[in-house]
Every structure is written in C-alpha cells, then in structure tokens.
Design an enzyme around this catalytic site. Structure first.
Site, PDB file in Angstrom:
ATOM      1  N   TYR A   1      35.539  39.991  26.346  1.00 21.62           N
ATOM      2  CA  TYR A   1      34.991  40.736  27.475  1.00 21.62           C
ATOM      3  C   TYR A   1      33.751  40.016  27.979  1.00 21.62           C
ATOM      4  O   TYR A   1      32.873  39.687  27.190  1.00 21.62           O
ATOM      5  CB  TYR A   1      34.608  42.158  27.048  1.00 21.62           C
ATOM      6  CG  TYR A   1      35.329  43.191  27.873  1.00 21.62           C
ATOM      7  CD1 TYR A   1      35.132  43.242  29.252  1.00 21.62           C
ATOM      8  CD2 TYR A   1      36.238  44.069  27.298  1.00 21.62           C
ATOM      9  CE1 TYR A   1      35.822  44.151  30.022  1.00 21.62           C
ATOM     10  CE2 TYR A   1      36.930  44.982  28.069  1.00 21.62           C
ATOM     11  CZ  TYR A   1      36.714  45.015  29.436  1.00 21.62           C
ATOM     12  OH  TYR A   1      37.398  45.905  30.211  1.00 21.62           O
TER      13      TYR A   1
ATOM     14  N   GLU B   1      31.831  40.796  31.235  1.00 18.96           N
ATOM     15  CA  GLU B   1      31.319  41.312  32.507  1.00 18.96           C
ATOM     16  C   GLU B   1      30.017  40.603  32.855  1.00 18.96           C
ATOM     17  O   GLU B   1      29.153  40.407  31.994  1.00 18.96           O
ATOM     18  CB  GLU B   1      31.080  42.819  32.397  1.00 18.96           C
ATOM     19  CG  GLU B   1      32.395  43.591  32.374  1.00 18.96           C
ATOM     20  CD  GLU B   1      32.193  45.080  32.201  1.00 18.96           C
ATOM     21  OE1 GLU B   1      31.095  45.489  31.778  1.00 18.96           O
ATOM     22  OE2 GLU B   1      33.141  45.833  32.482  1.00 18.96           O
TER      23      GLU B   1
ATOM     24  N   ASP C   1      41.181  31.995  54.930  1.00 16.36           N
ATOM     25  CA  ASP C   1      41.976  32.240  53.731  1.00 16.36           C
ATOM     26  C   ASP C   1      42.970  31.087  53.628  1.00 16.36           C
ATOM     27  O   ASP C   1      43.984  31.061  54.328  1.00 16.36           O
ATOM     28  CB  ASP C   1      42.689  33.586  53.874  1.00 16.36           C
ATOM     29  CG  ASP C   1      43.604  33.895  52.699  1.00 16.36           C
ATOM     30  OD1 ASP C   1      43.844  32.987  51.872  1.00 16.36           O
ATOM     31  OD2 ASP C   1      44.091  35.042  52.625  1.00 16.36           O
TER      32      ASP C   1
ATOM     33  N   THR D   1      44.110  31.552  46.898  1.00 19.73           N
ATOM     34  CA  THR D   1      44.743  31.744  45.597  1.00 19.73           C
ATOM     35  C   THR D   1      44.699  30.390  44.906  1.00 19.73           C
ATOM     36  O   THR D   1      44.457  29.366  45.549  1.00 19.73           O
ATOM     37  CB  THR D   1      46.214  32.157  45.752  1.00 19.73           C
ATOM     38  OG1 THR D   1      46.878  31.191  46.571  1.00 19.73           O
ATOM     39  CG2 THR D   1      46.349  33.527  46.389  1.00 19.73           C
TER      40      THR D   1
ATOM     41  N   LYS E   1      49.366  28.600  44.484  1.00 19.90           N
ATOM     42  CA  LYS E   1      50.380  28.164  45.460  1.00 19.90           C
ATOM     43  C   LYS E   1      50.404  26.636  45.473  1.00 19.90           C
ATOM     44  O   LYS E   1      50.661  26.051  44.449  1.00 19.90           O
ATOM     45  CB  LYS E   1      50.109  28.829  46.798  1.00 19.90           C
ATOM     46  CG  LYS E   1      50.279  30.365  46.673  1.00 19.90           C
ATOM     47  CD  LYS E   1      49.974  31.138  47.933  1.00 19.90           C
ATOM     48  CE  LYS E   1      50.151  32.630  47.651  1.00 19.90           C
ATOM     49  NZ  LYS E   1      49.686  33.454  48.768  1.00 19.90           N
TER      50      LYS E   1
ATOM     51  N   ARG F   1      48.004  31.992  38.314  1.00 21.21           N
ATOM     52  CA  ARG F   1      47.990  33.061  39.311  1.00 21.21           C
ATOM     53  C   ARG F   1      46.577  33.645  39.371  1.00 21.21           C
ATOM     54  O   ARG F   1      46.115  34.233  38.394  1.00 21.21           O
ATOM     55  CB  ARG F   1      48.976  34.119  38.840  1.00 21.21           C
ATOM     56  CG  ARG F   1      49.577  35.000  39.850  1.00 21.21           C
ATOM     57  CD  ARG F   1      50.970  35.410  39.400  1.00 21.21           C
ATOM     58  NE  ARG F   1      51.892  34.371  39.802  1.00 21.21           N
ATOM     59  CZ  ARG F   1      52.334  34.224  41.047  1.00 21.21           C
ATOM     60  NH1 ARG F   1      51.964  35.059  41.995  1.00 21.21           N
ATOM     61  NH2 ARG F   1      53.140  33.245  41.351  1.00 21.21           N
TER      62      ARG F   1
HETATM   63  C1  LIG Z   1      49.392  34.718  48.894  1.00 20.54           C
HETATM   64  C2  LIG Z   1      48.321  35.022  49.814  1.00 20.54           C
HETATM   65  C3  LIG Z   1      47.231  35.836  49.438  1.00 20.54           C
HETATM   66  C4  LIG Z   1      47.052  36.601  48.179  1.00 20.54           C
HETATM   67  O1  LIG Z   1      47.944  36.684  47.249  1.00 20.54           O
HETATM   68  P1  LIG Z   1      47.869  37.546  45.911  1.00 20.54           P
HETATM   69  O2  LIG Z   1      49.306  37.847  45.717  1.00 20.54           O
HETATM   70  O3  LIG Z   1      47.025  38.730  46.126  1.00 20.54           O
HETATM   71  O4  LIG Z   1      47.301  36.609  44.898  1.00 20.54           O
HETATM   72  C5  LIG Z   1      46.206  35.988  50.336  1.00 20.54           C
HETATM   73  N1  LIG Z   1      46.229  35.389  51.515  1.00 20.54           N
HETATM   74  C6  LIG Z   1      47.267  34.618  51.916  1.00 20.54           C
HETATM   75  C7  LIG Z   1      47.206  33.976  53.261  1.00 20.54           C
HETATM   76  C8  LIG Z   1      48.349  34.420  51.089  1.00 20.54           C
HETATM   77  O5  LIG Z   1      49.363  33.671  51.497  1.00 20.54           O
END
Ligand SMILES: *Cc1c(COP(=O)(O)O)cnc(C)c1O
Length: 558
Positions: free
Chosen positions: A199, A201, A345, A371, A374, A380
């Site tokens: 843990y 935090e 994002d 993320t 990807k 993840r």
């Molecule tokens: C995949 C994605 C996310 C977030 O994915 P999580 O499944 O919450 O990890 C956020 N923004 C975009 C543009 C994405 O393609």
C-alpha cells in the site's frame, strides 16, 4: 568470455578444479562455496542462474554431488537453459541442439579431469542454427509463456484455463484490434510481481504508510523515465487507466458544469471525452466537434470558429478512431486565441509519439493524458504529463482526489515499458507499425473497400463496410470466424446504431510487435477482402482461419 561457476560443499573440489582449469580460457567468476562446510546448493545455483539470466556472463557451470539439485534450480530461471551432463558428447549436443548455457555436473558422477574436458567442449561448441533445432529451441522458450503461470495450474485450475485459452488465442489469431498490443515478458513480470503487495497512498518520499522504500524506487523510475521519454516537465504515473487519467485532468483544472469542446464519440472520440453515459458527459457541459463531412478529417478552421463561439475551458483533442495525423501546433494557436486549456489525450498514438513517427503534443499542450497499453505497448494503465504549473493540481486530483493506493506493480511495469520505448528497437517498431498500416489499408482499399478519409497516417484505419452492403457487426463476426480479430466501429456521420455500425476499425500494433512486415500485411489484407467479399461463405472463413493460424504461429508472441 565470462563464466560464472558455483557449487555446494559436495562438489567443492570439482568446482576448484574447473575454476583453475578455465581461468586461462575465460574470465571466471567463482560464486562459492568457499569451504567444505555443509551449505545449500540452491544458494549457489541461484547466483549463477541470475548472472546468466541478466546477461552478466556468457555461461554458467554448476556442480553438486550428483548435479541434479543445481540443474533443477537453474532450469527455473527465464533465459537459462541448464543441462545436466555426464559425458563430453552430451555436453556438446546440449549446446548444439538445445542451446544450453549452463552446464551442470556431479562430483560423484565424473572425475575432475573429465569434467574439465566436458566444460571446455561445452564452451567451444556453437549452437546449431539448423531450422529443426531452432524451432525446438523456440518451442522450449515459448513454454515459458505457460511456465510463468504454471503455479496456477495446481492452485487454481479454472483461472489457469482462462490464461491458457488467452495464450492459445494470442498464438494462433491475427489480432488487429487497434487499441491492443502484446506486452513484453519483462512488462508482465513486473505487473505480476510482489510490488502488488504494498500500500503506498501518496507519492515517493511522501507516503501515508511505512515500508515504501522499494516501491518509491520503482515509482520514481517510472516518473523519471516518462518525463525523459516524452520530454515532459512532470509525470503522474498513478492513474489506473486512461479514463481515470482524463478524470484527474478535468478535476485538476475545471469545475462541474464547465464547458469542454471535444470530438464526438461517434466520430472517433472517446467515452471519457463527454459521452452522456460517462461521468464526463454527466459532470461537464460537453460540446462536440466533428470531422468535415467530405474529407472526414478535422477542419482546423472550422474548429477554431467553433471554439471562439463556444469559449470552452478545455479544448480536448485525441481520439480512439481517427486515422489521420493531428496538428498540435495549429491546435495550440486555437487555444491561445480562445484562452482555453489545451488538453491532448494521446492514448492511441502514444507509441507513435514515443517512436518519433507522430508529432508530439507535449511541447504544445498544457496537459497530455494517455494509456500505456495501446501502441505504447506497456501494462494496462494511465499516465498524465503536464507543464510544471499544473503538477501540484494534477497530483492531488489523482490522490487523494479520486484514487486511493496506487498499483505499484503496474507502475513498475510502466517503468519497464518507458525504458523499452527509449531503445532503438522501439523506433524501428513504431516506423514499421505505420508502414504496415499503410500497406494493409491499401490492400483492402485496392479490393474495392472505401476507407474513411481515403487512407491512414497512423496505426489504424476504418473500413466503410456499409458501402458494400454489410454492417460492421456482420463484418467483424465473419472475420472473427476466420481467425482475424477486428472491432465494429462507427464511421463519421454513421447511419447505423453503435451496436451495428457501418464500419470496422483495423490496427497493426500487435502484428507489428510480433515481427510481421509488408508481405504479411498483403496476405492479411487479401484475407480480409476474401472473407468480406463472401460474407456468408463459411468455407472461405475456414480456409482463411487455417492460413491465418499458420502465419500467426510463424511470428511468436513475446
Ligand atoms: C483507450 C482510450 C482511453 C482510455 O482507456 P481506458 O480503457 O480507460 O484505459 C482514453 N482515451 C482514448 C482516446 C482512448 O482511446
């Protein structure tokens, strides 16, 4: 050449003979034991096996009374191939066929003099590159994908079965899901490690619990590497996922009811960018922007006009299904004119940014979320990068604002991922990823399928299957039956429901990680068109499934 040698008390003399005898041929590292006092063979086997696993030495030699105990211990380590031998012939063949890198011998089984002969033969024999043996060594290593979790086979056979099924699926299918990838073994090891027990935090150096030194080190590494990889002022590596990273970015900068201008979901945006069913759509005043109806690309002039009218607090760019490059410099100009925050994002394209094949938003944006799983190919999870002035607000929005204890095992895996992404091999992967996507896209396009926006600049493309008389749902199902995994996806101005859709989304991250290149993309593109041209023909699906399986097996999953 470097050799690590170790033994227990039962083979003390044998070990000393080998240390002296090999000293002229190699740099010998004697890991003990150093006396005839009783000791435990695993202690020395672990030292030698770790030295080999880390690549600190070229070979290991291990001895005990029979050689059996040390060989059992060493054989459990990744990248260690330990051979228990009693003849010179066996030592030679263990190199040629099995690629052994640790020789194990027993003091009761061989004389000191003969053992030295065996050791010399072992280090002098190259590995046989014949395809038969190479294939078997490959399978031997591949066994590691299951042996990593083999404890579960006994402890929880039901969960083990699920992992075996996923392993089998990854091995035998062509995965074209644009948001997925295949993480490295190193990444999975960190994610499955004991760091999950802690843990923590708070943040490194400022935790609420004691005993955080080991996880502090891992999190500090992750933060440092994230900043270095992307050239960011500040990194928060704690968000559990991309949606959580976005939530924290909003919490840190705006109030409920404030306006966010973001790409609409059915045009390629993300759930967490303001979908009405998501917290983002419920908490904030979301104004969606769209792509141009004819070019199906972002029209920056139109976006500027809309932004000046709407006066959002945040202009959010980044998407889940936009096949074209984003112009961050232009978006910065718009934000400056409007006086709003620029948030990007980059979840889908983070690996392309890290690999230098897509412009980076980091120099322009106030806040960048992503993320890590990807195209970036890590565990993840989520990540936030920001300018120094937002660092404090972002950190407190993540904890204590919305999360409790961070997943330090996943954070360690993020650190592994960031390091991997700084290696030259990652640049090659990113470049190949984009090349593969272009070739796969063109192959499908040349068979008469309309591609949204006419092509792709990145790792994904969208096929308008409705224009050929089928829904995305039907197309994805037929491809699935043929061992090719894609997802149904809306296309801009879609007339079908999100459950049926007019399109499929195709991405090349996972197949590129497996080492596939242009010739394989042509094969896969041809299969996609064969299946879609004959949607109801199950014999074609079966044929493609067979061929796809054969191809997949030639490209090992890491
Ligand atoms: C995949 C994605 C996310 C977030 O994915 P999580 O499944 O919450 O990890 C956020 N923004 C975009 C543009 C994405 O393609």
């Amino acid at each position: 050449m470097k050799i690590a040698i170790g033994s227990d008390h039962g083979a003390f003399e044998l070990k000393n003979t080998l240390v002296a005898g090999l000293a002229g041929r190699a740099t010998v590292i004697d890991v003990g034991t150093n006396t005839k006092d009783s000791c435990d063979y695993p202690d020395f086997a672990i030292r030698v096996a770790l030295a080999v696993a880390k690549g600190e030495v070229d070979y290991g030699i291990l001895c005990c009374t029979t050689g059996i105990g040390v060989s059992m211990v060493a054989g459990r380590f990744q990248n260690v191939r330990a051979a228990l031998c009693q003849t010179v012939d066996a030592a030679i063949v263990s190199r040629q066929h099995n690629g052994a890198n640790v020789l194990c011998m027993g003091e009761k089984a061989v004389s000191c003099e003969y053992a030295l002969k065996m050791a010399l033969a072992f280090i002098d024999t190259p590995v046989d590159m014949d395809v038969r043996h190479a294939r078997r060594r490959w399978k031997l290593e591949r066994g590691g994908r299951l042996s990593d979790v083999s404890g579960l086979a006994a402890d929880d056979p039901e969960v083990f079965a699920s992992i075996v099924a996923q392993t089998e699926q990854e091995d035998t299918e062509i995965n074209l899901i644009a948001s997925e990838n295949t993480s490295s073994r190193a990444c999975r090891e960190a994610a499955g490690s004991v760091l999950m027990n802690k843990y923590a935090e708070g943040y490194p150096g400022k935790r609420w619990y004691s005993g955080c030194l080991p996880v502090d080190a891992a999190e500090e590494l992750a933060r440092k590497r994230a900043c270095e990889l992307f050239g960011a002022d500040h990194a928060n590596v704690q968000p559990h996922c991309g949606s959580a990273a976005n939530m924290a970015a909003y919490f840190a900068t705006i109030k409920p009811g404030d306006t966010i201008l973001s790409m609409s979901l059915d045009q390629g945006g993300h759930l967490s960018h303001g979908s009405p069913v998501n917290f983002s759509g419920k908490l904030y005043n979301i104004v969606p922007y769209t792509v141009d109806k004819t070019t199906e690309r972002l029209d920056y002039d139109a976006l500027e006009k809309q932004a000046l009218e709407v006066k959002p607090k945040i202009l959010l760019t980044g998407a889940s299904a936009y096949p074209r490059a984003l112009d961050f410099k232009r978006i910065r100009e718009i934000c400056d004119k409007v006086g709003c925050l620029m948030m990007v994002d980059m979840a889908h394209i983070a690996g392309l940014v890290a690999g230098g094949v897509h412009a980076s938003p980091v120099p322009y944006a106030d806040i960048v979320t992503t993320t890590t799983h990807k195209t970036l190919r890590g565990p993840r999870g989520g990540l936030i990068l920001c300018k120094e002035q937002y660092a404090k607000a972002i950190d407190s929005a993540v904890f204590p604002g919305m999360q409790g204890g961070p997943l330090e095992n996943i954070i360690a895996a993020k650190a592994v991922c960031f390091r991997e992404a700084m290696q030259p091999a990652f640049k090659e992967y990113a470049a190949q990823l984009v090349k593969n996507c272009a070739v796969l896209c063109k192959t499908v396009q040349d068979r008469g399928y309309r591609i949204v926006s006419g092509g792709t600049d990145n790792h994904l493309f969208l096929v308008d299957v409705k224009s050929r008389g089928m829904t995305g749902k039907e197309a994805a199902a037929a491809l699935d039956a043929a061992g090719i995994v894609v997802n149904k996806n809306t296309i801009p101005y879609d007339t079908e429901s999100p459950f049926r859709t007019s399109g499929i989304r195709v991405g090349t991250a996972s197949v590129t990680t497996r080492g596939m290149k242009e010739p394989e993309m042509i094969k896969i593109g041809t299969w996609i068109a064969d299946v879609l041209d004959n949607l109801a023909d199950t014999s074609i699906q079966e044929r493609v499934k067979r061929e796809a399986r054969e191809l997949a097996l030639q490209f090992p999953v890491p």
